[in-house]
Design a protein around this motif. Structure first.
Motif, PDB file in Angstrom:
ATOM      1  N   PHE A 150       0.824  -1.204   0.000  1.00 20.93           N
ATOM      2  CA  PHE A 150       0.000   0.000   0.000  1.00 20.93           C
ATOM      3  C   PHE A 150       0.862   1.259   0.000  1.00 20.93           C
ATOM      4  CE2 PHE A 150      -3.269  -2.705   2.440  1.00 20.93           C
ATOM      5  CZ  PHE A 150      -3.817  -3.161   1.264  1.00 20.93           C
ATOM      6  N   ALA A 151       1.954   1.219   0.738  1.00 18.73           N
ATOM      7  CA  ALA A 151       2.809   2.404   0.882  1.00 18.73           C
ATOM      8  C   ALA A 151       3.359   2.874  -0.454  1.00 18.73           C
ATOM      9  CB  ALA A 151       3.961   2.098   1.848  1.00 18.73           C
ATOM     10  N   ARG A 152       3.575   1.961  -1.385  1.00 18.64           N
ATOM     11  CA  ARG A 152       4.170   2.351  -2.668  1.00 18.64           C
ATOM     12  C   ARG A 152       3.315   3.327  -3.459  1.00 18.64           C
ATOM     13  NH1 ARG A 152       3.152  -3.450  -5.358  1.00 18.64           N
ATOM     14  NH2 ARG A 152       0.998  -3.088  -5.977  1.00 18.64           N
ATOM     15  N   PHE A 153       2.032   3.438  -3.109  1.00 15.92           N
ATOM     16  CA  PHE A 153       1.138   4.348  -3.827  1.00 15.92           C
ATOM     17  C   PHE A 153       1.161   5.768  -3.261  1.00 15.92           C
ATOM     18  CE2 PHE A 153      -0.861   0.157  -4.572  1.00 15.92           C
ATOM     19  CZ  PHE A 153      -0.734   0.124  -5.953  1.00 15.92           C
ATOM     20  N   TYR A 154       1.912   5.995  -2.215  1.00 15.66           N
ATOM     21  CA  TYR A 154       1.894   7.296  -1.539  1.00 15.66           C
ATOM     22  C   TYR A 154       3.308   7.832  -1.378  1.00 15.66           C
ATOM     23  CZ  TYR A 154      -2.763   5.651  -0.404  1.00 15.66           C
ATOM     24  OH  TYR A 154      -4.051   5.162  -0.489  1.00 15.66           O
ATOM     25  N   SER A 155       3.400   9.162  -1.299  1.00 12.92           N
ATOM     26  CA  SER A 155       4.712   9.776  -1.106  1.00 12.92           C
ATOM     27  C   SER A 155       5.087   9.852   0.373  1.00 12.92           C
ATOM     28  CB  SER A 155       4.736  11.171  -1.728  1.00 12.92           C
ATOM     29  OG  SER A 155       3.726  11.979  -1.167  1.00 12.92           O
ATOM     30  N   SER A 156       4.082   9.793   1.275  1.00 15.04           N
ATOM     31  CA  SER A 156       4.374   9.851   2.707  1.00 15.04           C
ATOM     32  C   SER A 156       3.177   9.355   3.514  1.00 15.04           C
ATOM     33  CB  SER A 156       4.690  11.292   3.133  1.00 15.04           C
ATOM     34  OG  SER A 156       3.524  12.087   3.054  1.00 15.04           O
ATOM     35  N   ARG A 157       3.440   9.066   4.777  1.00 13.34           N
ATOM     36  CA  ARG A 157       2.365   8.679   5.682  1.00 13.34           C
ATOM     37  C   ARG A 157       1.405   9.840   5.864  1.00 13.34           C
ATOM     38  NH1 ARG A 157       0.270   9.974   9.951  1.00 13.34           N
ATOM     39  NH2 ARG A 157       1.913  11.423  10.439  1.00 13.34           N
ATOM     40  N   LEU A 158       1.936  11.052   5.890  1.00  9.47           N
ATOM     41  CA  LEU A 158       1.117  12.246   6.076  1.00  9.47           C
ATOM     42  C   LEU A 158       0.103  12.416   4.939  1.00  9.47           C
ATOM     43  CD1 LEU A 158       0.620  14.585   7.995  1.00  9.47           C
ATOM     44  CD2 LEU A 158       2.323  15.895   6.725  1.00  9.47           C
ATOM     45  N   GLU A 159       0.502  12.062   3.730  1.00 12.76           N
ATOM     46  CA  GLU A 159      -0.430  12.122   2.595  1.00 12.76           C
ATOM     47  C   GLU A 159      -1.632  11.215   2.840  1.00 12.76           C
ATOM     48  OE1 GLU A 159      -0.714  10.956  -2.145  1.00 12.76           O
ATOM     49  OE2 GLU A 159       1.177  10.657  -1.083  1.00 12.76           O
ATOM     50  N   ILE A 160      -1.372  10.031   3.368  1.00 12.24           N
ATOM     51  CA  ILE A 160      -2.456   9.088   3.669  1.00 12.24           C
ATOM     52  C   ILE A 160      -3.363   9.673   4.745  1.00 12.24           C
ATOM     53  CG2 ILE A 160      -3.022   6.779   4.521  1.00 12.24           C
ATOM     54  CD1 ILE A 160      -0.261   5.879   3.459  1.00 12.24           C
ATOM     55  N   GLU A 161      -2.751  10.200   5.798  1.00 11.52           N
ATOM     56  CA  GLU A 161      -3.541  10.769   6.901  1.00 11.52           C
ATOM     57  C   GLU A 161      -4.442  11.900   6.410  1.00 11.52           C
ATOM     58  OE1 GLU A 161      -3.026  13.023  11.208  1.00 11.52           O
ATOM     59  OE2 GLU A 161      -1.296  11.987  10.344  1.00 11.52           O
ATOM     60  N   ARG A 162      -3.885  12.801   5.609  1.00  9.17           N
ATOM     61  CA  ARG A 162      -4.701  13.911   5.084  1.00  9.17           C
ATOM     62  C   ARG A 162      -5.866  13.400   4.249  1.00  9.17           C
ATOM     63  NH1 ARG A 162       0.410  17.018   4.189  1.00  9.17           N
ATOM     64  NH2 ARG A 162       0.485  15.930   2.215  1.00  9.17           N
ATOM     65  N   GLY A 163      -5.604  12.370   3.425  1.00 11.03           N
ATOM     66  CA  GLY A 163      -6.658  11.796   2.589  1.00 11.03           C
ATOM     67  C   GLY A 163      -7.763  11.159   3.416  1.00 11.03           C
ATOM     68  N   ILE A 164      -7.392  10.393   4.418  1.00  9.68           N
ATOM     69  CA  ILE A 164      -8.384   9.747   5.289  1.00  9.68           C
ATOM     70  C   ILE A 164      -9.220  10.810   6.004  1.00  9.68           C
ATOM     71  CG2 ILE A 164      -8.701   8.339   7.370  1.00  9.68           C
ATOM     72  CD1 ILE A 164      -6.182   6.761   6.492  1.00  9.68           C
ATOM     73  N   ARG A 165      -8.535  11.797   6.562  1.00 12.57           N
ATOM     74  CA  ARG A 165      -9.227  12.870   7.287  1.00 12.57           C
ATOM     75  C   ARG A 165     -10.220  13.596   6.371  1.00 12.57           C
ATOM     76  NH1 ARG A 165      -7.985  14.791  11.932  1.00 12.57           N
ATOM     77  NH2 ARG A 165      -5.874  13.957  11.859  1.00 12.57           N
ATOM     78  N   ARG A 166      -9.773  13.924   5.184  1.00 13.76           N
ATOM     79  CA  ARG A 166     -10.635  14.643   4.230  1.00 13.76           C
ATOM     80  C   ARG A 166     -11.865  13.804   3.878  1.00 13.76           C
ATOM     81  NH1 ARG A 166     -11.134  14.689  -1.332  1.00 13.76           N
ATOM     82  NH2 ARG A 166     -11.923  16.624  -2.194  1.00 13.76           N
ATOM     83  N   ARG A 167     -11.637  12.521   3.576  1.00 15.44           N
ATOM     84  CA  ARG A 167     -12.768  11.653   3.206  1.00 15.44           C
ATOM     85  C   ARG A 167     -13.743  11.480   4.357  1.00 15.44           C
ATOM     86  NH1 ARG A 167      -8.425   9.442   0.391  1.00 15.44           N
ATOM     87  NH2 ARG A 167      -7.960   7.857   1.944  1.00 15.44           N
ATOM     88  N   MET A 168     -13.214  11.377   5.577  1.00 11.48           N
ATOM     89  CA  MET A 168     -14.106  11.271   6.746  1.00 11.48           C
ATOM     90  C   MET A 168     -14.912  12.555   6.921  1.00 11.48           C
ATOM     91  SD  MET A 168     -12.236   9.420   9.922  1.00 11.48           S
ATOM     92  CE  MET A 168     -11.792   7.706   9.934  1.00 11.48           C
ATOM     93  N   GLU A 169     -14.229  13.687   6.861  1.00 11.19           N
ATOM     94  CA  GLU A 169     -14.905  14.971   7.091  1.00 11.19           C
ATOM     95  C   GLU A 169     -15.940  15.276   6.019  1.00 11.19           C
ATOM     96  OE1 GLU A 169     -11.542  17.599   7.438  1.00 11.19           O
ATOM     97  OE2 GLU A 169     -11.291  17.173   9.587  1.00 11.19           O
ATOM     98  N   LEU A 170     -15.668  14.869   4.783  1.00  5.52           N
ATOM     99  CA  LEU A 170     -16.627  15.090   3.701  1.00  5.52           C
ATOM    100  C   LEU A 170     -17.726  14.027   3.672  1.00  5.52           C
ATOM    101  CD1 LEU A 170     -14.250  16.106   0.757  1.00  5.52           C
ATOM    102  CD2 LEU A 170     -15.818  17.582   2.040  1.00  5.52           C
ATOM    103  N   GLY A 171     -17.542  12.964   4.448  1.00  8.66           N
ATOM    104  CA  GLY A 171     -18.532  11.897   4.479  1.00  8.66           C
ATOM    105  C   GLY A 171     -18.518  11.022   3.243  1.00  8.66           C
ATOM    106  N   ILE A 172     -17.400  11.012   2.492  1.00  7.36           N
ATOM    107  CA  ILE A 172     -17.325  10.199   1.277  1.00  7.36           C
ATOM    108  C   ILE A 172     -17.007   8.746   1.620  1.00  7.36           C
ATOM    109  CG2 ILE A 172     -16.509  10.275  -1.073  1.00  7.36           C
ATOM    110  CD1 ILE A 172     -14.793  12.549  -0.566  1.00  7.36           C
ATOM    111  N   CYS A 173     -16.333   8.519   2.737  1.00  6.13           N
ATOM    112  CA  CYS A 173     -15.947   7.169   3.147  1.00  6.13           C
ATOM    113  C   CYS A 173     -16.339   6.925   4.600  1.00  6.13           C
ATOM    114  CB  CYS A 173     -14.438   6.972   3.017  1.00  6.13           C
ATOM    115  SG  CYS A 173     -13.830   6.982   1.341  1.00  6.13           S
TER     116      CYS A 173
END
Length: 196
Positions: A150-173
């Protein structure tokens, strides 16, 4: 003919992908999140002689995603295109990957699977599973980034965290977690499926 897709092609692309929507959730998620104008993501439409859509191709960082409903493609053209793009990982239907496998070198081929729950009544509830919260974003991202596949698809752990947070806050996931000794040991999530 393979041509680059633009914002104006969005409804055409999404309608084509919706034919087998559950197989194309990665396409839907990346298009919704990043659109058509990022330097790390490109989307192409493979057109037939009558300008009908035969396939959609997406590059997301170093991964390439292929989708075609039927096998009406000129695989020599597709193989040449894929080789020119030069992705590290290619995902798509097994039938498509089998046709181009001998023509592409140095690329990992990962078949996509189309799975749909036909009998929801057969699900057994698990009391230990709980809904993920915004406070879990960092721990969720650490778990995902700790898995090389999974990590190979991202440039950093922080990128993943921001994506998860955004999707949660927008209610998309919706994220679900299973904890062992208070630590998230497993996670799953669902995304909205876009069909138009």
């Amino acid at each position: 003919m393979i041509r680059r897709a633009a914002k104006e092609d969005n409804s055409r692309v999404l309608s084509f992908l919706a034919q087998e929507g559950s197989l194309n959730t990665t396409f839907f998620a990346h298009i919704e999140k990043y659109g058509y104008e990022k330097d790390f993501q490109d989307i192409w439409i493979y057109n037939g002689e009558q300008n009908e859509t035969l396939a959609v191709i997406m590059r997301h960082f170093n991964a390439l995603y292929l989708y075609s409903r039927d096998s009406l493609l000129d695989y020599d053209v597709l193989s040449s295109f894929v080789s020119f793009i030069g992705a590290d990982v290619i995902s798509g239907k097994l039938e498509i990957l089998s046709e181009i496998a001998l023509s592409v070198e140095g690329m990992v081929l990962e078949p996509s699977r189309h799975m749909v729950l036909a009998r929801p009544e057969s699900l057994v509830p698990c009391g230990a599973v709980e809904r993920g919260r915004v406070e879990d974003c960092q721990e969720l991202s650490e778990l995902i980034y700790s898995i090389p596949e999974f990590a190979r698809f991202y440039s950093s752990r922080l990128e993943i965290e921001r994506g998860i947070r955004r999707r949660m806050e927008l209610g998309i996931c919706r994220y679900f977690v299973l904890r062992q000794d208070g630590v998230i040991a497993s996670q799953a999530y669902t995304c909205l499926l876009y069909t138009s």
